[in-house]
Every structure is written in C-alpha cells, then in structure tokens.
Design an enzyme around this catalytic site. Sequence first.
Site, PDB file in Angstrom:
ATOM      1  N   SER A  25       0.892  -1.244   0.005  1.00 33.52           N
ATOM      2  CA  SER A  25       0.167  -0.038   0.157  1.00 33.52           C
ATOM      3  C   SER A  25       0.773   1.107  -0.124  1.00 33.52           C
ATOM      4  CB  SER A  25      -0.919   0.066   1.284  1.00 33.52           C
ATOM      5  OG  SER A  25      -0.242   0.192   2.352  1.00 33.52           O
ATOM      6  N   THR A  57      -1.704   0.628  -6.282  1.00 31.29           N
ATOM      7  CA  THR A  57      -1.750   0.094  -5.153  1.00 31.29           C
ATOM      8  C   THR A  57      -2.913   0.369  -4.173  1.00 31.29           C
ATOM      9  OG1 THR A  57      -0.633  -0.443  -2.951  1.00 31.29           O
ATOM     10  CG2 THR A  57      -0.281   1.979  -3.869  1.00 31.29           C
ATOM     11  N   TYR A  58      -3.111   0.515  -3.086  1.00 30.88           N
ATOM     12  CA  TYR A  58      -4.309   1.050  -2.419  1.00 30.88           C
ATOM     13  C   TYR A  58      -3.701   1.888  -1.189  1.00 30.88           C
ATOM     14  CZ  TYR A  58      -3.292  -2.594   1.153  1.00 30.88           C
ATOM     15  OH  TYR A  58      -2.699  -3.561   2.082  1.00 30.88           O
ATOM     16  N   GLY A  73       5.774  -1.992   1.519  1.00 32.97           N
ATOM     17  CA  GLY A  73       5.851  -3.487   0.520  1.00 32.97           C
ATOM     18  C   GLY A  73       6.716  -3.316  -0.557  1.00 32.97           C
ATOM     19  N   ALA A  74       6.514  -4.154  -1.485  1.00 28.73           N
ATOM     20  CA  ALA A  74       7.301  -3.996  -2.848  1.00 28.73           C
ATOM     21  C   ALA A  74       7.367  -2.689  -3.363  1.00 28.73           C
ATOM     22  CB  ALA A  74       6.854  -4.990  -3.890  1.00 28.73           C
ATOM     23  N   ALA A  75       6.313  -1.890  -3.257  1.00 26.40           N
ATOM     24  CA  ALA A  75       6.536  -0.426  -3.660  1.00 26.40           C
ATOM     25  C   ALA A  75       7.493   0.597  -2.989  1.00 26.40           C
ATOM     26  CB  ALA A  75       5.064   0.365  -3.470  1.00 26.40           C
TER      27      ALA A  75
END
Length: 118
Positions: A25, A57-58, A73-75
């Site tokens: 996110s 994403t959100y 996260g991955a972002a």
Amino acid sequence: MLRTVLLSKIHRATVTGACLEYMGSISLDAQLLAAAHILAFEQVHVVNLNNGARLITYAIEATAGSGAVVLNGAAARLAAPGDRVIVLAYGQGTTEELENHQPRVVHVDTGNRIVACV
C-alpha cells in the site's frame, strides 16, 4: 459503455518514507485523503516524478497532519524519501454521468501541506 476518468489526484507530494517489510500500500496523511476524496483501501496509481516508476496499490490512512506519504511493501523499492510523486484515483461512469465531471486536484508544498484544492 463505461468510461474510466480521473476522479482526483494529489499533485507533487514528497515521499516521506519507504517501508519494505510492510504488507503493501501507500500510507497517506488523512487530511490529504479527505481533501482528494480518496477512501481508505481505494485503488490508486502512483507516478514517481524522479525515476518515472508507475505503480498501482491502495491507500491507507496515516495520522492526520503528519504529512506522511509512505510507500509500503514491494512499492518501497520504487521510491525513496524526498522523491516527488503524483497519487491518482480513477472512477467509472457513463458518458451522461461524466458530462460535467471535473477531477479534484490537491496541490501540496514540500511538507505535504495542502496549498490549494481545485
């Protein structure tokens, strides 16, 4: 037929953190979310102006007034603190429903404080 249009955006926000171990996110200051009419857990697109990265994403709500713009996260691999980003939210409607639609644009300063909403 449904058309997909820009509902709102937070323009040129400054990334304040990147948390690789979080589940995913983008954390956004609650005041920014409210001003942009973006709901918690709503899908958003993020464009990094520094490196050209684009991601989907959100949004999750961070503390109001904190100025937080944190990729999780991955972002977190796609932005670093200090990078400038645009956060975009899209919606769908019929041509008739969208006839008078105008997207909401939230302009912020380098501390992610709201300077204008158009």
